[in-house]
Scaffold this active site. Structure first.
Site, PDB file in Angstrom:
ATOM      1  N   PHE A   1     -10.332  -3.704  10.962  1.00 52.35           N
ATOM      2  CA  PHE A   1     -12.098  -4.086  10.170  1.00 52.35           C
ATOM      3  C   PHE A   1     -11.295  -4.098   8.612  1.00 52.35           C
ATOM      4  O   PHE A   1     -10.434  -4.182   8.196  1.00 52.35           O
ATOM      5  CB  PHE A   1     -12.578  -2.816   9.996  1.00 52.35           C
ATOM      6  CG  PHE A   1     -11.483  -1.194   9.637  1.00 52.35           C
ATOM      7  CD1 PHE A   1     -11.125  -1.245   8.284  1.00 52.35           C
ATOM      8  CD2 PHE A   1     -10.289  -0.611  10.575  1.00 52.35           C
ATOM      9  CE1 PHE A   1     -10.322   0.520   7.802  1.00 52.35           C
ATOM     10  CE2 PHE A   1      -9.854   0.384  10.584  1.00 52.35           C
ATOM     11  CZ  PHE A   1      -9.819   0.492   9.064  1.00 52.35           C
TER      12      PHE A   1
ATOM     13  N   TYR B   1       0.804  -1.260  -0.106  1.00 50.70           N
ATOM     14  CA  TYR B   1       0.080   0.170  -0.137  1.00 50.70           C
ATOM     15  C   TYR B   1       0.560   1.351   0.162  1.00 50.70           C
ATOM     16  O   TYR B   1       0.733   2.768  -0.134  1.00 50.70           O
ATOM     17  CB  TYR B   1      -0.619  -0.411   1.219  1.00 50.70           C
ATOM     18  CG  TYR B   1      -2.170  -1.097   1.272  1.00 50.70           C
ATOM     19  CD1 TYR B   1      -3.260  -0.544  -0.130  1.00 50.70           C
ATOM     20  CD2 TYR B   1      -2.270  -2.482   1.750  1.00 50.70           C
ATOM     21  CE1 TYR B   1      -4.264  -1.993   0.052  1.00 50.70           C
ATOM     22  CE2 TYR B   1      -3.332  -3.567   1.143  1.00 50.70           C
ATOM     23  CZ  TYR B   1      -4.278  -2.988   0.575  1.00 50.70           C
ATOM     24  OH  TYR B   1      -5.404  -4.285  -0.082  1.00 50.70           O
TER      25      TYR B   1
END
Length: 403
Positions: A403, A125
């Site tokens: 999450f 990322y």
């Protein structure tokens, strides 16, 4: 085989498409259980982007509308990025890059200032502008040796909570969270917790702490390896969620966990790097800390607003030049002082890319360390010292939410 340009990137609209996207995520992660989940219950309409090969969903990137608490306790509009994955049959065709680039454009168009995610792999990322902004560690507490120091506050009242009211009660407590790095937990996140607890073969316990009649903390925990529980010499309870809004709540929840009967070890999944638990026990070696691991991967979607909204230390200004390969509006030079943040034509003191700026944004990384690693171009040596004060924090940033 279709080429990359035959893959369509667009929002998933129907329930069948969203369900297909969610199943792609579960399959792409390999190790996640393929539970029967109504994906429409745990996602937000219009936010799930899909990659379609004809009519087949082969990749996806989702997000929740949320908030991020930044230094000074301001809450920024935040996209909690999740459910990112591409089927193994469609890897290495540029699909992930297109999904993430499109998602960032959509997040910016929604006016969300920052995005964050939890990375399954550490090398993916950064090229999309994400930097490690918070870290965490686990802990194991040996209850046969652990004893709280007499100076630790007594805490307030702790009560067990009935499963029927768990989500509403816990969400009401958590929504008052203000520590740096905390994020808003949307309805879909809470629904996934309910589904996970219901599908688990063991019972999950929820305790709520209150001080002077006001709920100000809670802990969620469950036993591990229950098959041999009564003959085991390492009966372990796993704490999966620990939230303390006050010092009283922290102390009261510690007392509860450290006094559980028929338990040898308390395993806490996630603690801030500067959590005071090791300082609260008489025998510090009774608390075994796990290795530091990356937690929040942060993306500044609107650099100017993000810089302006966080608190800054009292020091002379620093001029930062920021580069962003994906969001053109972020490219520029900014004068950052204690009171103001403004674009400027002045020569920069420091130059960084947007991922590096994200790493230092919450205070979890120091400018001097970035400079030493060659990740910040230094045009004024004293600017490193000033930037460390401007961006400094008194506590380690920490999220505590997966999450």
């Amino acid at each position: 085989m279709n080429g990359r340009h035959d893959i369509e990137i667009r929002p998933l609209t129907s329930g069948d498409e969203v369900t297909a996207g969610f199943r792609v995520f579960l399959r792409a992660m390999v190790g996640l259980p393929l539970r029967e989940v109504d994906a429409m219950e745990v996602t937000e309409r219009g936010r799930y982007l899909g990659a379609l090969d004809g009519s087949e969903v082969v990749g996806g990137a989702d997000s929740y509308r949320s908030w991020l608490a930044v230094p000074g306790s301001a809450r920024l509009a935040h996209a909690a990025v999740t459910h990112v994955g591409v089927l193994p049959t469609h890897r290495r065709r540029g699909i992930l890059s297109r999904l993430i680039a499109r998602q960032l454009e959509d997040i910016a168009a929604r006016g969300e200032v920052v995005a964050s995610l939890r990375a399954s792999e550490a090398v993916i990322y950064e090229r999309f502008g994400y930097g490690v902004a918070t870290s965490a560690r686990s802990a194991r507490v040996d209850l046969r040796r652990a004893e709280l120091r007499p100076e630790v506050p007594p805490g307030g009242r702790v009560r067990l909570l009935d499963e029927a009211v768990t989500t509403e009660a816990l969400a009401g407590i958590y929504d008052r969270a203000s520590w740096t790095g905390a994020i808003g937990r949307p309805a879909g996140w809470w629904r996934l917790q309910e589904i996970g607890r219901a599908a688990d073969a063991v019972r999950h316990y929820v305790v709520v702490h209150s001080t002077d009649g006001v709920d100000d903390g809670y802990a969620v925990y469950h036993p591990l390896d229950t098959g041999g529980w009564f003959t085991s010499r390492q009966k372990t309870v796993s704490v999966t969620d620990f939230v303390a809004l006050t010092g009283s709540a922290r102390a009261g929840l510690w007392r509860h966990l450290l006094s559980l009967d028929l338990v040898d070890v308390i395993a806490i999944e996630s603690l801030a790097l500067d959590d005071p638990l090791p300082l609260a026990v008489v025998d510090r070696r009774s608390v075994e800390l796990g290795p530091e691991r990356d937690e929040t991967w942060l993306r500044l979607v609107d650099v100017e607003t993000a810089l302006r909204e966080r608190a800054r230390g009292d020091e002379e200004p620093v001029v930062l030049r920021v580069s962003d390969a994906l969001l053109e509006a972020n490219n520029g030079t900014f004068e950052v002082s204690r009171k103001t943040v403004a674009r400027t034509d002045a020569a920069p003191h420091l130059t960084v890319d947007v991922a590096t700026l994200a790493a230092v944004y919450l205070g979890g990384t120091r400018w001097r360390h970035l400079a030493a690693a060659g990740r910040a171009a230094v045009h004024d040596p004293d600017a490193v010292r000033r930037a460390d004060i401007l961006f400094g924090t008194t506590t380690s940033p920490f999220s505590g939410t997966v999450f």
